[in-house]
Design a protein around this motif. Structure first.
Motif, PDB file in Angstrom:
ATOM      1  N   THR A 107     -38.456  82.575  -2.385  1.00 23.82           N
ATOM      2  CA  THR A 107     -38.313  83.527  -3.489  1.00 23.82           C
ATOM      3  C   THR A 107     -37.261  84.581  -3.156  1.00 23.82           C
ATOM      4  O   THR A 107     -36.354  84.855  -3.954  1.00 23.82           O
ATOM      5  N   VAL A 108     -37.370  85.165  -1.986  1.00 20.63           N
ATOM      6  CA  VAL A 108     -36.432  86.224  -1.588  1.00 20.63           C
ATOM      7  C   VAL A 108     -35.013  85.681  -1.444  1.00 20.63           C
ATOM      8  O   VAL A 108     -34.039  86.265  -1.951  1.00 20.63           O
ATOM      9  N   SER A 109     -34.860  84.547  -0.751  1.00 25.29           N
ATOM     10  CA  SER A 109     -33.515  84.007  -0.497  1.00 25.29           C
ATOM     11  C   SER A 109     -32.841  83.538  -1.777  1.00 25.29           C
ATOM     12  O   SER A 109     -31.633  83.745  -1.968  1.00 25.29           O
ATOM     13  N   SER A 110     -33.597  82.908  -2.694  1.00 25.75           N
ATOM     14  CA  SER A 110     -32.987  82.411  -3.931  1.00 25.75           C
ATOM     15  C   SER A 110     -32.503  83.546  -4.817  1.00 25.75           C
ATOM     16  O   SER A 110     -31.415  83.479  -5.405  1.00 25.75           O
ATOM     17  N   ARG A 115     -26.210  84.746  -7.798  1.00 29.31           N
ATOM     18  CA  ARG A 115     -24.911  84.951  -8.449  1.00 29.31           C
ATOM     19  C   ARG A 115     -23.803  84.203  -7.705  1.00 29.31           C
ATOM     20  O   ARG A 115     -22.918  83.597  -8.324  1.00 29.31           O
ATOM     21  N   ILE A 116     -23.845  84.251  -6.399  1.00 28.53           N
ATOM     22  CA  ILE A 116     -22.840  83.551  -5.585  1.00 28.53           C
ATOM     23  C   ILE A 116     -22.892  82.059  -5.869  1.00 28.53           C
ATOM     24  O   ILE A 116     -21.855  81.395  -6.032  1.00 28.53           O
ATOM     25  N   LEU A 117     -24.118  81.526  -5.957  1.00 25.00           N
ATOM     26  CA  LEU A 117     -24.293  80.095  -6.187  1.00 25.00           C
ATOM     27  C   LEU A 117     -23.747  79.679  -7.549  1.00 25.00           C
ATOM     28  O   LEU A 117     -23.082  78.641  -7.677  1.00 25.00           O
ATOM     29  N   LEU A 118     -24.001  80.479  -8.566  1.00 24.15           N
ATOM     30  CA  LEU A 118     -23.503  80.161  -9.907  1.00 24.15           C
ATOM     31  C   LEU A 118     -21.975  80.164  -9.942  1.00 24.15           C
ATOM     32  O   LEU A 118     -21.365  79.321 -10.619  1.00 24.15           O
ATOM     33  N   ARG A 119     -21.352  81.101  -9.228  1.00 26.86           N
ATOM     34  CA  ARG A 119     -19.887  81.127  -9.194  1.00 26.86           C
ATOM     35  C   ARG A 119     -19.331  79.908  -8.458  1.00 26.86           C
ATOM     36  O   ARG A 119     -18.321  79.329  -8.871  1.00 26.86           O
ATOM     37  N   LEU A 120     -19.959  79.539  -7.366  1.00 32.05           N
ATOM     38  CA  LEU A 120     -19.505  78.370  -6.598  1.00 32.05           C
ATOM     39  C   LEU A 120     -19.577  77.086  -7.423  1.00 32.05           C
ATOM     40  O   LEU A 120     -18.823  76.143  -7.176  1.00 32.05           O
ATOM     41  N   MET A 121     -20.468  77.072  -8.414  1.00 36.58           N
ATOM     42  CA  MET A 121     -20.638  75.876  -9.242  1.00 36.58           C
ATOM     43  C   MET A 121     -19.717  75.854 -10.465  1.00 36.58           C
ATOM     44  O   MET A 121     -19.898  75.034 -11.359  1.00 36.58           O
ATOM     45  N   ASN A 122     -18.751  76.749 -10.501  1.00 32.77           N
ATOM     46  CA  ASN A 122     -17.788  76.784 -11.621  1.00 32.77           C
ATOM     47  C   ASN A 122     -18.475  77.021 -12.968  1.00 32.77           C
ATOM     48  O   ASN A 122     -18.044  76.492 -14.000  1.00 32.77           O
TER      49      ASN A 122
END
Length: 448
Positions: A107-110, A115-122
């Motif tokens: 929960t904490v890590s996700s 936001r970083i993950l969404l940007r990395l996924m274009n």
């Protein structure tokens, strides 16, 4: 309502156990699909694309947590099959305590890196806000998702697949009602759909807990069981960690595929989302058969009847072959009708359909190898072997990575859609060979 899967004709036992799982999986997919249908029709295509673009992240976060906790229940199945009631209760308590650690960390890590993950996924900029809102709320509900699936797995470990189905049907109906209230009446948009999912899964988890404590003494730990036992922890982690990594690795591959699809804009993302949701509903029979084989293999492994495991696998493969052919026909004929569920009348389906057909038809051609993966993977996990199923996920990741890289370089949407078929074919070959190796190893251990 326990089921001993170590005696009797395997096929009727497997089918009787699978059917409630299939119905339950369909309901679970249905209320997941309701989110996208209501969002697509009452909020708009961009909101649908936003929800869809987070699907692979959800699979990564929820799947990792769920895989770990579900892996903890394999020991429960084995001990129940061996007739060890005290050990069964101890494994339940140990699994719950371990799951609390997993839930907190995930929960904490996700939430920290979303936001970083969404940007990395274009993720397209026009859907970034809604995508972040939806997936963040879903991550807040990891505890509800994990506990429902873990307690359902405990029930299935002792052969009870009907009660989880009843609670899931109730939860699905609740989810639909909450979706309508939050999205249409309260105008909460994608946030409303996410909260509806969390609340309904929390209710399912609570119902499972109440039922187990009142009706299933074999799954109800006593006071002295509530501590971490070194032996149980080692066994459960040895299965749970590879299962979690398998989910994580597979999800990473689907995220790579989603990154490739995202390059083609929000229309392509929305089309792919709708087609993927329809496909997820159709293939639930394959997943249910895999879940059955985990329990079937676990109980028979606990009893030491490897020949019965092999016979069950052969019968399951035959059943999956027939199901895969029927599923292909359903997808080809039903796709145009299914798409109408996701979009309102002012959306041009002629623009949506070509994108959706490309993905759906490519995938449907590879349903047979997909079906074998679930059987081989879950059978090995039921026998307590987690490493090779995890490596099957690595094979899937490699196949998706290669195909997605080519798709991005060539800007080819068909190649982006081919990520799933490439992964399924590669993993089917790997898990098939791995299953043969594991069964021979188990047989040799028995002889020794």
């Amino acid at each position: 309502m326990e089921t001993d899967m170590t005696r009797g004709n395997p096929l009727p036992i497997i089918l009787k156990f699978t059917i409630p799982l299939l119905i339950g999986n369909i309901f679970q997919q249905f209320y997941n699909m309701v989110d996208t249908i209501i969002v697509g029709r009452f909020v708009g295509p961009n909101a649908l694309a936003a929800v869809g673009s987070t699907g692979t992240i959800m699979f990564l976060v929820i799947g990792f947590s769920q895989g770990m906790s579900t892996g903890f229940t394999v020991l429960t199945s084995q001990r129940f099959g061996a007739g060890d009631e005290n050990g069964t209760k101890r494994s339940v308590a140990n699994g719950i305590l371990l799951s609390l650690f997993v839930i907190g960390i995930m929960t904490v890590s996700s939430l920290s890196f979303m936001r970083i993950l969404l940007r990395l996924m274009n993720t397209p900029s026009d859907i970034m806000g809604d995508a972040y809102t939806y997936i963040s709320i879903i991550c807040m509900g990891i505890i509800a998702n994990v506990f429902y699936n873990m307690f359902s797995s405990f029930l299935r470990a002792v052969g009870n697949s009907r009660i989880p189905l009843m609670f899931l049907v109730f939860s699905a109906c609740l989810n639909i009602i909450l979706d309508l209230i939050f999205v249409i009446i309260f105008k909460m948009g994608v946030a409303g759909a996410a909260w509806a999912t969390n609340v309904s899964q929390g209710v399912s988890a609570l119902l499972c807990i109440i039922y187990i404590t009142r009706k299933m003494p074999v799954l109800t730990p006593e006071r002295h069981h509530w501590k971490l036992h070194q032996y149980d922890t080692r066994i459960q982690l040895s299965v749970g960690i590879p299962m979690a990594l398998q989910f994580g690795i597979t999800a990473s591959g689907t995220m790579i595929m989603q990154s490739a699809v995202n390059l083609f804009g929000s229309v392509a993302v929305a089309s792919n989302t709708a087609a993927n949701k329809f496909q997820s509903m159709v293939i639930q029979g394959m997943i249910a058969m895999g879940q059955t084989m985990a329990t079937y293999a676990g109980q028979n492994y606990g009893k030491g009847d490897i020949g019965r495991i092999k016979r069950g696998v052969r019968l399951a493969l035959t059943t999956e072959l027939v199901y895969a052919v029927v599923s292909t026909i359903v997808v080809v004929l039903g796709l145009p009708f299914a798409l109408r569920l996701f979009f309102s009348g002012n959306v041009d389906l002629a623009e949506i359909l070509p994108w959706a057909k490309t993905y759906s038809y490519l995938c449907a051609a590879f349903y047979i190898p997909l079906g074998t993966i679930f059987i081989f993977r879950n059978t090995m996990q039921g026998c307590g072997y987690g490493f090779l199923p995890m490596m099957g996920g690595v094979v899937e990741l490699a196949a998706r990575l290669i195909t997605a890289t080519l798709a991005i370089k060539l800007l080819s949407f068909p190649l982006a859609c081919a990520c799933d078929p490439a992964a399924w074919l590669s993993a089917a070959i790997f898990t098939g060979v791995s299953y043969i190796y594991v069964i021979k190893k188990v047989e040799n251990q028995q002889v020794a």
